[in-house]
Scaffold this motif. Sequence first.
Motif, short mmCIF file in Angstrom:
data_model
loop_
_atom_site.label_atom_id
_atom_site.label_comp_id
_atom_site.label_asym_id
_atom_site.label_seq_id
_atom_site.Cartn_x
_atom_site.Cartn_y
_atom_site.Cartn_z
N GLN A 42 1.06 -1.32 0.09
CA GLN A 42 0.33 -0.26 -0.24
C GLN A 42 0.89 0.95 -0.06
OE1 GLN A 42 -2.43 -0.12 3.53
NE2 GLN A 42 -3.88 -2.37 2.45
N TYR A 43 0.26 2.15 -0.41
CA TYR A 43 0.59 3.65 -0.53
C TYR A 43 0.54 4.99 0.13
CZ TYR A 43 3.00 0.61 -4.37
OH TYR A 43 3.66 -0.02 -4.70
N ASP A 44 0.99 5.52 1.24
CA ASP A 44 0.68 6.56 1.86
C ASP A 44 1.45 7.94 1.38
OD1 ASP A 44 -1.04 7.84 4.34
OD2 ASP A 44 1.23 8.67 5.22
N ILE A 45 0.52 8.68 0.21
CA ILE A 45 0.98 10.04 -0.14
C ILE A 45 0.64 11.69 0.56
CG2 ILE A 45 1.02 10.68 -2.42
CD1 ILE A 45 1.98 8.23 -2.47
N PHE A 46 1.82 11.62 0.75
CA PHE A 46 1.77 12.97 1.72
C PHE A 46 1.99 14.65 0.86
CE2 PHE A 46 3.45 16.49 3.44
CZ PHE A 46 3.23 16.96 4.69
N SER A 47 0.71 14.99 0.28
CA SER A 47 0.86 15.62 -0.14
C SER A 47 1.09 17.67 0.50
CB SER A 47 -0.14 16.28 -1.51
OG SER A 47 -0.49 15.22 -2.64
N GLY A 48 2.31 18.17 0.09
CA GLY A 48 2.92 19.52 0.31
C GLY A 48 3.90 20.20 -0.55
N SER A 49 3.92 21.03 0.31
CA SER A 49 4.90 21.95 -0.94
C SER A 49 6.41 21.12 -0.35
CB SER A 49 5.25 23.41 -0.41
OG SER A 49 6.04 23.63 1.42
N THR A 50 7.49 21.67 -1.25
CA THR A 50 8.79 21.05 -0.89
C THR A 50 9.31 20.83 -0.04
OG1 THR A 50 10.19 20.86 -3.71
CG2 THR A 50 11.52 21.24 -1.45
N ILE A 51 9.11 22.15 1.23
CA ILE A 51 9.78 22.56 2.17
C ILE A 51 8.53 21.75 3.15
CG2 ILE A 51 9.05 24.58 4.01
CD1 ILE A 51 9.69 26.12 1.83
N GLU A 52 8.07 21.31 2.94
CA GLU A 52 6.20 20.53 4.21
C GLU A 52 7.23 18.83 3.38
OE1 GLU A 52 2.05 23.33 3.88
OE2 GLU A 52 2.54 22.13 2.38
N VAL A 53 7.39 19.17 2.45
CA VAL A 53 8.48 17.17 2.92
C VAL A 53 8.83 16.83 3.21
CG1 VAL A 53 8.75 15.60 1.10
CG2 VAL A 53 6.54 16.56 0.45
N THR A 54 9.89 17.33 2.87
CA THR A 54 11.43 17.50 3.50
C THR A 54 10.76 17.76 5.62
OG1 THR A 54 11.76 19.62 3.29
CG2 THR A 54 12.99 18.35 1.20
N GLU A 55 10.36 18.44 5.44
CA GLU A 55 9.73 18.36 6.96
C GLU A 55 9.83 17.29 8.12
OE1 GLU A 55 6.68 20.73 9.31
OE2 GLU A 55 8.44 22.34 9.84
#
Length: 292
Positions: free
Chosen positions: A121-134
Amino acid sequence: MDIRILKYFLAVAQEESITRAAEVLHTSQPNLSRQLTELEEGVGRKLFERGSRKITLTEEGMFLRKRAKEIVELLERTEADLSLFNEATSGVIHIGAAETHAMRLLADAILSLRKAHPQIQYDIFSGSTIEVTEQLNKGLLDFGVLVAPVDLQKYDYLKFPINDIFGVMIRKDSPLAKLNSICPDDIKNQPVLCSRQQLDGNVLSGWLGDDSKNLNIVSTFNLITTPAMMVEAGLGLAFTFDKLVNTTGDSNLCFRPLEPRVETELYLVWKKYQMFTKPAKVFLEEVQRSIF
């Protein structure tokens, strides 16, 4: 700091009542009150304001709630990953993704992988590059799909074989829609919607030059879906990447690239020295085979 106490703390913060939290946790109210008091004494800070009708968090309490949620989530993920560590065909892969059409390539790789390993399964978190790197830095994600500019020193990475093209999204009945591309002079005094990452990363200032100080910003955003509706309503134009919003067929919107042309590189990244679960390892191997 005991993980059980953190869960107690989060339940009280959620329910805003010791009585209701005690019911949710299947414990007694006196026991829960004692645990909270010991938590406050242990951290040396007041975490709650106890009113007559409800309990609210202090500033320190709000800080602890954020950290406690991350700690509990990371622990639960770690336990789940360990239970499936020797299983190559099942488990959850956590991916953070900035808005980019490179996700279509990743989707193709996932589709191919599902034929051999349908239980992953795949859990996808969407956000800006700043939010993803955090989220990536906190260990809450296995992989991140990032849009430049980004500091890659902390990560191992693969560079996607495509770039994102930067431009503006406008209504098809806008005078700007008659142009093939958009120059800085074309948007003078125009109301614009702009992502916070574009502003923080100086994506626009390099293209606009000195005119960036006079940009007529009516709204900032982190994801393009809602701003696209605002553009369609006539609020202004939005700076965005191509192919994120449908601008074909009956859509009232269109995309025009910037002139001079602005392109950004795209990366699939993961933390250096990361110990992958079997599903994550299989995923990376498939991505390397099918995309890179």
